[in-house]
Design an enzyme around this catalytic site. Sequence first.
Site, PDB file in Angstrom:
ATOM      1  N   TYR A 101     -16.278  19.000 -17.800  1.00  0.00           N
ATOM      2  CA  TYR A 101     -15.598  17.989 -16.986  1.00  0.00           C
ATOM      3  C   TYR A 101     -16.667  17.135 -16.314  1.00  0.00           C
ATOM      4  CZ  TYR A 101     -12.992  15.833 -13.181  1.00  0.00           C
ATOM      5  OH  TYR A 101     -12.446  14.919 -12.320  1.00  0.00           O
ATOM      6  N   GLU A 188     -13.433   9.129 -15.134  1.00  0.00           N
ATOM      7  CA  GLU A 188     -13.366  10.564 -15.405  1.00  0.00           C
ATOM      8  C   GLU A 188     -13.304  10.843 -16.897  1.00  0.00           C
ATOM      9  OE1 GLU A 188     -10.436  13.612 -13.361  1.00  0.00           O
ATOM     10  OE2 GLU A 188      -9.624  13.008 -15.301  1.00  0.00           O
TER      11      GLU A 188
END
Length: 392
Positions: A101, A188
Amino acid sequence: MNLHEYQGRELFARFGIPVLPGQVAGTPEEARDIAASLDGTVVIKAQVLIGGRGKAGGVKLAHTPDEAFEKARDILNLTIKGLPVRRVLVARAAEIARELYLAIVLDRAKKLPLIMLSAEGGVEIEQVARDTPEKIIRRHVPLEGLRAYQARALFQPLLKDGRHVAQAADLLMKLWNVYRDGDCSLAEINPLVVTSEGRVIALDAKVIVDDSAEFRHREWESWRDPSDETPGARKARERGLSYVKLDGDIGCVVNGAGLAMATMDLIKHYGGEPANFLDIGGSSNPEKVTAALEIITSDARAEDGQGVRAILFNIFGGITRCDDVARGIVASLAATSGPGVPGALQVPLVIRLTGTNEAAARKILADAGLAATTSMDEGVRAVIAKAQEVPV
Ligand code: GDP
Ligand code: MN
């Protein structure tokens, strides 16, 4: 504005971030054609502005163009968390060895961009943050910007293999450019993957751009998806009003964000429910007032059955002149009154105003047969009473 994944991927690609080729399709036939042109296994992904598409069945692999047709058809029939899927992204699929992530997000409290990195990619980061917060690495980006050695140092403990670290650090530098030059409040990648061939690529893109910077990004207009915006939200944006629709039945037209929040608090305090947050801004003019009323009433009508039952004007005159607001109220009532007039204001209005040019405002309102109070407390209680009188 929230970007769709395919738009985020385009933005990433423009800044040199490795993404796999793909195109967006609105029909199963288009998906089949794109899959045929990509050659090999593809991934079909629902383009809705919500996370957790994978779990909801909105992300599927397809090994042949015909399978792409079927999977696209299934996904295009889905509604994910209330959002109907209108388009799918058809992209070359990756063989995943590891999922990480990576995000850059604005930390409003620290007033700095924040890099968030975790070895727990692919799952929802909110869940990681809740269950195992220690697995998220956080580093603020200093004012002078991000340096390559800092990017490498972040990935070193997670990836170890020098070739992977170098690629990931390079990708992070580019993500920083996306965030800074793209005027993002969020960029993101979840998952950021290491493929089985050892390439580091972005497999997803979630980007939020800051609407205040729209004037320097002409390309944003073409990214805006009218179906993602209510008519009221669109009009508010075009007229420069801050507007958020809520579920209650009391419309609020207020000058200044602080006063708007205080107004909503007081409405709740007396047992009412605000229908919206609406800030007409510090320096107002009659046109803004007219637009505000139109927005509140049009969004109310867009709802079936439930809508706005009374509207409160709460104006504290400073730079905003009360007489300007009064003129706006009178003008928009004149423009929208009379039986059968489309858009006629059907709901009672309560006006509270005080401050600059209050006396002039009161005269303008009185001439039009309208009354106003100076007390916010009184105004709020009055509007709640009016809302309760109107039958459902
Ligand atoms: P989200 O659930 O809405 O965030 O959608 P993602 O794009 O993140 O996809 C969810 C999951 O699907 C990922 O975490 C992967 O495990 C899987 N996935 C997505 N793209 C691919 C791909 O190209 N190949 C493979 N094997 N899996 C993929
Ligand atoms: Mn994702």
